[in-house]
Design a protein around this motif. Structure first.
Motif, short mmCIF file in Angstrom:
data_model
loop_
_atom_site.label_atom_id
_atom_site.label_comp_id
_atom_site.label_asym_id
_atom_site.label_seq_id
_atom_site.Cartn_x
_atom_site.Cartn_y
_atom_site.Cartn_z
N TRP A 171 0.83 -1.21 0.00
CA TRP A 171 0.00 0.00 0.00
C TRP A 171 0.86 1.25 0.00
N LYS A 172 1.99 1.17 0.69
CA LYS A 172 2.84 2.34 0.82
C LYS A 172 3.35 2.80 -0.56
N ILE A 173 3.75 1.82 -1.37
CA ILE A 173 4.26 2.15 -2.70
C ILE A 173 3.15 2.73 -3.56
N LEU A 174 1.95 2.14 -3.45
CA LEU A 174 0.81 2.65 -4.22
C LEU A 174 0.52 4.10 -3.82
N TRP A 175 0.53 4.35 -2.53
CA TRP A 175 0.24 5.69 -2.03
C TRP A 175 1.23 6.71 -2.58
N LYS A 176 2.50 6.34 -2.57
CA LYS A 176 3.53 7.23 -3.11
C LYS A 176 3.27 7.52 -4.59
N GLN A 177 2.94 6.46 -5.33
CA GLN A 177 2.67 6.63 -6.76
C GLN A 177 1.48 7.56 -6.96
N ILE A 178 0.44 7.39 -6.13
CA ILE A 178 -0.76 8.21 -6.30
C ILE A 178 -0.42 9.69 -6.13
N ILE A 179 0.40 9.98 -5.13
CA ILE A 179 0.78 11.38 -4.90
C ILE A 179 1.50 11.95 -6.13
N ILE A 180 2.42 11.15 -6.65
CA ILE A 180 3.16 11.62 -7.83
C ILE A 180 2.22 11.85 -9.02
N GLU A 181 1.33 10.88 -9.24
CA GLU A 181 0.43 10.99 -10.38
C GLU A 181 -0.56 12.13 -10.20
N ALA A 182 -1.04 12.31 -8.97
CA ALA A 182 -1.97 13.41 -8.71
C ALA A 182 -1.29 14.73 -9.05
N ASN A 183 -0.04 14.81 -8.71
CA ASN A 183 0.71 16.02 -9.03
C ASN A 183 0.84 16.19 -10.55
N ASN A 184 1.16 15.10 -11.24
CA ASN A 184 1.28 15.17 -12.70
C ASN A 184 -0.03 15.57 -13.36
N ILE A 185 -1.09 14.87 -12.98
CA ILE A 185 -2.37 15.07 -13.65
C ILE A 185 -3.02 16.38 -13.21
N GLY A 186 -3.12 16.57 -11.89
CA GLY A 186 -3.86 17.71 -11.37
C GLY A 186 -3.10 19.01 -11.51
N VAL A 187 -1.98 19.09 -10.81
CA VAL A 187 -1.22 20.34 -10.82
C VAL A 187 -0.71 20.63 -12.22
N GLY A 188 -0.31 19.56 -12.92
CA GLY A 188 0.24 19.74 -14.26
C GLY A 188 -0.77 20.29 -15.26
N SER A 189 -2.07 20.11 -14.98
CA SER A 189 -3.07 20.57 -15.95
C SER A 189 -3.76 21.86 -15.51
N PHE A 190 -3.29 22.39 -14.40
CA PHE A 190 -3.96 23.55 -13.80
C PHE A 190 -4.00 24.75 -14.76
N ASN A 191 -2.89 25.05 -15.37
CA ASN A 191 -2.81 26.24 -16.22
C ASN A 191 -3.71 26.14 -17.43
N ILE A 192 -3.64 25.02 -18.10
CA ILE A 192 -4.42 24.90 -19.33
C ILE A 192 -5.91 24.91 -19.02
N ILE A 193 -6.30 24.31 -17.89
CA ILE A 193 -7.71 24.30 -17.52
C ILE A 193 -8.16 25.71 -17.14
N SER A 194 -7.29 26.45 -16.46
CA SER A 194 -7.64 27.84 -16.13
C SER A 194 -7.94 28.62 -17.39
N LEU A 195 -7.04 28.52 -18.32
CA LEU A 195 -7.16 29.27 -19.56
C LEU A 195 -8.46 28.89 -20.28
N ILE A 196 -8.65 27.60 -20.45
CA ILE A 196 -9.77 27.15 -21.26
C ILE A 196 -11.11 27.44 -20.59
N SER A 197 -11.21 27.20 -19.29
CA SER A 197 -12.50 27.41 -18.65
C SER A 197 -12.84 28.89 -18.57
N GLY A 198 -11.83 29.71 -18.28
CA GLY A 198 -12.08 31.14 -18.23
C GLY A 198 -12.64 31.64 -19.56
N PHE A 199 -12.03 31.23 -20.63
CA PHE A 199 -12.46 31.71 -21.94
C PHE A 199 -13.79 31.08 -22.39
N THR A 200 -14.00 29.82 -22.00
CA THR A 200 -15.29 29.21 -22.35
C THR A 200 -16.43 30.00 -21.73
#
Ligand SMILES: Nc1ncnc2c1ncn2[C@@H]1O[C@H](COP(=O)(O)OP(=O)(O)OP(=O)(O)O)[C@@H](O)[C@H]1O
Ligand SMILES: [Mg+2]
Lengths: 247, 242
Positions: A24-53
């Protein structure tokens, strides 16, 4: 025929992904890394697109309701509903299917063709679960969070563009936002967001995992990942709307 | 002891392995040699279960591997260390984490113990000061050595090496050879090595199987090579200047 083959393969893939992780510990570590990649990594583009939509939807609706027969604040209301019900979840997720989906599938695809997946198998690790589970879980929570954020920002964008173009004042816009507000529309939006999040990450993981060959095939499967996730999103958009809005 | 019997493997129309039988002893360096494309890697992948042969038996110390279910196979695999032809290091992890990976996955050791073991394994393959580098930032030969370090991290009972020293300089090749020999004898491992490097065969080879166009043409030990009388095998040896 091919469709059923893929669909069966996809279900089998999911059944191996959702098995008890080795640690479980390894899975948890992976989840944190992926959450950072997916969530934080997409923050800018989502801001831009949703604001303009949001901004564009105010202008479009304002343009269509110039008659003067309908009260102005209705613009705010329609912007609210169209953004919460459709634009924020669907457009956000279509964009993420492109960004996150291709990323996931090329990462897993590369692991596959360079035998890293085989190396996992040899060690006795459940490779499909190791490469995909963390991504699916991380996506399942971060993508809806991004959708909530997109929802808010699109309304802010709508208010700003209404004000700047002189279509509707912020005060009326907010009045529109608050008139006849039903929490059900937000629930509807979140059901879509969670469904799409699962579709994007799982379909892309599946496409990545069944890559065989070399760099060329990795490119191919990441294209397929995007196309199939988008198709799945649109299809389920229809199903969920039908089920939840017209019962 | 690993035994394979009557292995057949086809890819579509292509019959890659034809009725191969062989046995590989514990505590010995068992070599599989043969020309490029002969089916060495495919045979190895069949033995560890990455590919499923159409027919044949594979036993690990009398345990029938082919008929096992997923979980039984998994238990056997925890006893297997494998070095891939293309090393297959995880490129999202640095060298240290790569070697530590099986330890973190399958032991309950503390972080200090794990790092100690990692450093021990890395020092056995003559690597130092690369712990924090990523696979993309080290040389091909260094990758091979990290791959070996990862394969021996859990002290495997069966060690598979697919071309352990292709792409290495002669000196490092010998170091790797003797490393493999040493751990094989020290821990009584059943080691199987795929190679076309005749030097390492003569240095450390105990048993030899010669595969040509998917068939086993000859099996024996070093001493028997010269009077094997097998034409294909001898011409293969002559081409490699021995
Ligand atoms: N996944 C696959 N699909 C189709 N054919 C394959 C596959 N893997 C291997 N082959 C074929 O099997 C044959 C044997 O390949 P293999 O990799 O075992 O050769 P090898 O003896 O290891 O060669 P080398 O010394 O160059 O590594 C080759 O002709 C190859 O084309
Ligand atoms: Mg090979």
């Amino acid at each position: 025929m091919r469709f059923f083959q893929h669909f069966g393969g996809y279900l089998l893939f999911l059944s191996t992904v959702f098995s008890k992780p080795e640690k479980w510990k390894i899975l948890w570590k992976q989840i944190i890394i992926e959450a950072n990649n997916i969530g934080v990594g997409s923050f800018n583009i989502i801001s831009l697109i949703s604001g303009f939509t949001g901004a564009v939807s105010t202008i479009q609706i304002g343009y269509q309701l110039v008659s003067g027969l309908v009260p102005e604040y209705l613009i705010g209301r329609i912007v609210r509903d169209s953004n919460i019900l459709e634009f924020s979840p669907t457009i956000t997720c279509l964009v993420l299917a492109g960004k996150v989906g291709s990323n996931i599938s090329s990462e897993i695809g590369t692991m596959k063709v360079t035998e890293q997946v085989d190396a996992l198998e040899i060690m006795g690790v459940n490779s499909s679960s190791y490469v995909a589970l963390a991504k699916i879980i991380a996506g399942f929570f971060t993508i809806p969070a991004l959708v909530v954020y997109a929802m808010m920002l699109s309304l802010v964008g709508g208010a700003i563009s209404g004000h700047l173009s002189g279509i509707i004042s912020v005060e009326y816009f907010v009045k529109g936002l608050r008139s006849d507000f039903e929490a059900y529309s937000v629930i509807f939006c979140m059901v879509k967001a969670f469904t799409f999040a699962f579709l994007i990450t799982s379909v892309s993981s599946y496409q990545g995992y069944r890559t065989e060959g070399g760099a060329l095939e990795v490119g191919e499967s990441s294209t397929k990942a995007v196309v199939y996730s988008c198709m799945a999103i649109i299809f389920f958009d229809y199903i969920i709307s039908q089920l939840m809005l017209f019962r | 002891m690993i035994e394979v019997k009557n292995i057949n493997k086809t890819f579509g129309e292509k019959h890659v392995l034809k009725n191969i039988s062989a046995s590989f002893e514990n505590g010995k360096c068992n070599f599989i040699i043969g020309a490029s494309g002969g089916g060495k890697s495919v045979l190895m992948k069949c033995m560890v279960g990455l590919l499923t042969p159409e027919t044949g038996e594979i036993t690990f110390d009398k345990r029938d591997f082919v008929s096992m279910d997923y979980y039984q196979k998994k238990d056997v695999r925890k006893e297997i260390g494998m070095l891939f032809q293309g090393t297959a290091l995880f490129d999202s992890l640095n060298v240290e984490d790569n070697v530590a990976f099986p330890l973190r996955m399958f032991t309950n050791w503390s972080e200090e113990e794990i790092i100690e073991r990692v450093n021990f394994c890395l020092s056995r393959v003559n690597l130092s000061n690369v712990n924090k580098l990523f696979p993309s930032n080290i040389s091909g030969g260094q990758k091979k050595r990290v791959g070996i370090a990862r394969a021996i991290a859990l002290q495997p009972k069966y060690l598979f090496c697919d071309e352990p020293n292709s792409g290495l300089d002669p000196l490092t090749s010998r170091v790797i050879d003797y490393l493999i020999k040493e751990i094989t004898e020290e821990y009584d491992i059943c080691t199987i090595i795929n190679t076309h490097d005749m030097k390492s065969l003569f240095e450390i080879g105990d048993n030899i199987a010669f595969i040509y166009q998917g068939q086993k043409w000859w099996e024996g030990n070093k001493e028997g090579i010269r009077d094997s009388g097998n034409e294909e095998f001898l011409s293969f040896m002559i081409a490699s200047e021995f």
